[in-house]
Design an enzyme around this catalytic site. Structure first.
Site, PDB file in Angstrom:
ATOM      1  N   ALA A   1       0.857  -1.190   0.000  1.00  0.00           N
ATOM      2  CA  ALA A   1       0.000   0.000   0.000  1.00  0.00           C
ATOM      3  C   ALA A   1       0.890   1.235   0.000  1.00  0.00           C
ATOM      4  O   ALA A   1       2.108   1.135   0.184  1.00  0.00           O
ATOM      5  CB  ALA A   1      -0.896   0.008   1.236  1.00  0.00           C
ATOM      6  N   LYS A   2       0.308   2.368  -0.234  1.00  0.00           N
ATOM      7  CA  LYS A   2       1.035   3.636  -0.082  1.00  0.00           C
ATOM      8  C   LYS A   2       0.012   4.740   0.058  1.00  0.00           C
ATOM      9  O   LYS A   2      -1.125   4.620  -0.413  1.00  0.00           O
ATOM     10  CB  LYS A   2       1.899   3.911  -1.319  1.00  0.00           C
ATOM     11  CG  LYS A   2       3.056   4.851  -1.052  1.00  0.00           C
ATOM     12  CD  LYS A   2       4.181   4.117  -0.371  1.00  0.00           C
ATOM     13  CE  LYS A   2       5.335   5.023  -0.031  1.00  0.00           C
ATOM     14  NZ  LYS A   2       6.489   4.243   0.437  1.00  0.00           N
ATOM     15  N   GLY A   3       0.428   5.823   0.707  1.00  0.00           N
ATOM     16  CA  GLY A   3      -0.451   6.982   0.826  1.00  0.00           C
ATOM     17  C   GLY A   3       0.343   8.250   0.620  1.00  0.00           C
ATOM     18  O   GLY A   3       1.577   8.231   0.645  1.00  0.00           O
TER      19      GLY A   3
END
Ligand code: NAD
Length: 420
Positions: free
Chosen positions: A109-111
């Protein structure tokens, strides 16, 4: 599915090109290959903040889950002006391969929030973090998706995220983020983990190349969480740190830079510039300076087709995510430069994040020496596996690392099948 323009960005193109190039080598099932090219889900939010001047500003925020086949998702939160959906998606994809390569039970994931954290006050950053957390609330959680610090974010950011999430649950939920301060359930050794992992990877690489770390001349781009720790630990190992930079530019001393004194200088002045007995130079020039080892530890796409043939180092450890473009990779390979790819070199951070998450879920905390020893073991095993694949298949370390990471995710897809 035809190419989706919503993910368009340099880094997404790089990430998909890397996936496509290993797909043929590992005879990846074409249906699984197609699924792996896109994120499972992506959330775009607007984050309105009351600024110190009383006006409201709206920032764009993102959280992307690339795949959830091996477990909950894991990945950093980035505050930077270049953040966009395509970049965050590419970074989430890299996290998938990285977690799988390291044998962690996570998807990638990444944000990120598109902002300039250096121009914002502490109060503005706190409001930004809390509102962003509220906006992505349904997307994160200890058994769903666990953010961590990345470019432009730190332990304080994670403490605000944890507090915001916990307030909505009516109880402390330490497992919702990693990279927290120790007092609220952080792990010993997490802050140093990425830099320390780079040193373990470099230790193995130099050994395989018949060299030793002591006496090697090292250039490091970036003096943040990753670059500064790598600099200090390499310096302690007897490497000679000849060049270092931050966003404002670099410094150079062919005799070596005293890292402890540099840390004091940065604590006082906020930048590496102007340090005793060093010459200033640009970030661009820094990458081309004579040295044995180059550690890009700042941002993506720094080694490109237009400078790769001027890089003097014969060993590169990618502290940053995606610092080398595929074109530059081909040039470096041709020139015989060994590149320890990001998904291996900088994986120490997510490995100790995993340790922090496990400790938080069990409310049982380990000693720093235990964490360091386990990190070294995981990094060394992964490095050796990648080196062995590279030798057996006659490919570079990036291809070997991707072959292993992508294969493991693909195997998860294969055994789980396609719902419904
Ligand atoms: P950070 O914000 O702590 O430090 C970033 C450093 O890079 C600072 O010195 C900053 O001045 C410099 N920098 C920023 N923009 C720059 C530019 N345009 N040109 C030159 N220098 C610039 O960030 P960090 O946590 O050290 O992360 C650095 C890189 O490492 C990122 O690519 C990140 O994705 C990657 N990474 C971080 C971790 C982690 O645990 N923090 C783990 C894996 C990978």
């Amino acid at each position: 599915m035809t190419e989706r323009s919503e993910f368009e960005s340099n880094l997404y193109r790089t990430a998909v090109a890397q996936l496509d190039s290993v797909a043929a080598r590992i005879q990846l099932d074409t249906d699984i290959h197609e699924r792996l090219r896109y994120p499972r889900r992506a959330l775009v939010v607007s984050v309105p903040i009351r600024m110190d001047n009383g006006r409201t500003e709206v920032f764009m925020g993102y959280r992307v889950h690339h795949n959830t086949v091996l477990g909950p998702t894991k990945g950093g939160l980035r505050y930077d002006l270049d953040v966009n959906l395509g970049e965050v998606t590419a970074l989430a994809m890299l996290m998938s391969w990285k977690c799988a390569l390291m044998g962690l039970p996570y998807g990638g994931a990444k944000g990120g929030v598109r902002c300039n954290p250096r121009s914002m006050s502490r109060q503005e950053l706190e409001h930004l973090t809390r509102r962003y957390t509220a906006e992505v609330m349904l997307f994160i959680g200890p058994d769903l998706d666990i953010p961590a610090p990345d470019l432009g974010t730190d332990e304080q950011t994670m403490a605000w995220m944890m507090d915001t999430y916990s307030m909505t649950q009516g109880k402390a939920v330490p497992g919702v983020v990693t990279g927290k301060p120790l007092i609220v359930g952080g792990s010993a050794g997490r802050r140093e983990a990425t830099g320390r992992g780079i040193v373990y990877a470099l230790y193995q690489a130099t050994r395989r190349l018949g060299q030793e770390l002591r006496g090697r001349k090292v250039v490091i781009q970036g003096f943040g969480n990753v670059g500064a720790v790598a600099a200090r630990l390499l310096w302690r190992e007897g490497a000679v740190i000849v060049g270092i930079s931050d966003i404002k530019g670099g410094i150079w001393n062919p005799e070596g830079i005293d890292i402890r004194r540099l840390e004091a200088h940065v604590a006082e002045s906020g930048t590496v510039g102007g340090f005793l007995d060093t010459d200033p130079l640009s970030n661009k020039a820094l990458l081309e300076q004579p040295c044995d080892i180059l550690v890009p530890a700042a941002i993506g796409s720094q080694i490109r087709a237009d400078n790769a043939d001027r890089v003097k180092a014969n060993l590169i450890a990618e502290g940053a995510n995606g610092p080398t473009t595929p074109e530059a990779d081909a040039i470096l390979r041709e020139r015989g430069v060994t590149v320890i790819p990001d998904i291996l070199a900088n994986a120490g951070g997510v490995v100790v994040s995993y340790f922090e998450w496990v400790q938080g879920l069990q409310y049982y905390f380990w000693r720093e020496s235990e964490i360091t020893a386990r990190l070294q073991e995981v990094m060394t095993r992964a490095f050796n596996r990648v080196w062995a694949i590279a030798s057996k298949e006659g490919v570079d370390l990036r291809t070997a690392a991707l072959m292993e990471g992508v294969s493991r995710v693909a195997e998860g897809y294969r055994v789980r099948g396609l719902y419904p």
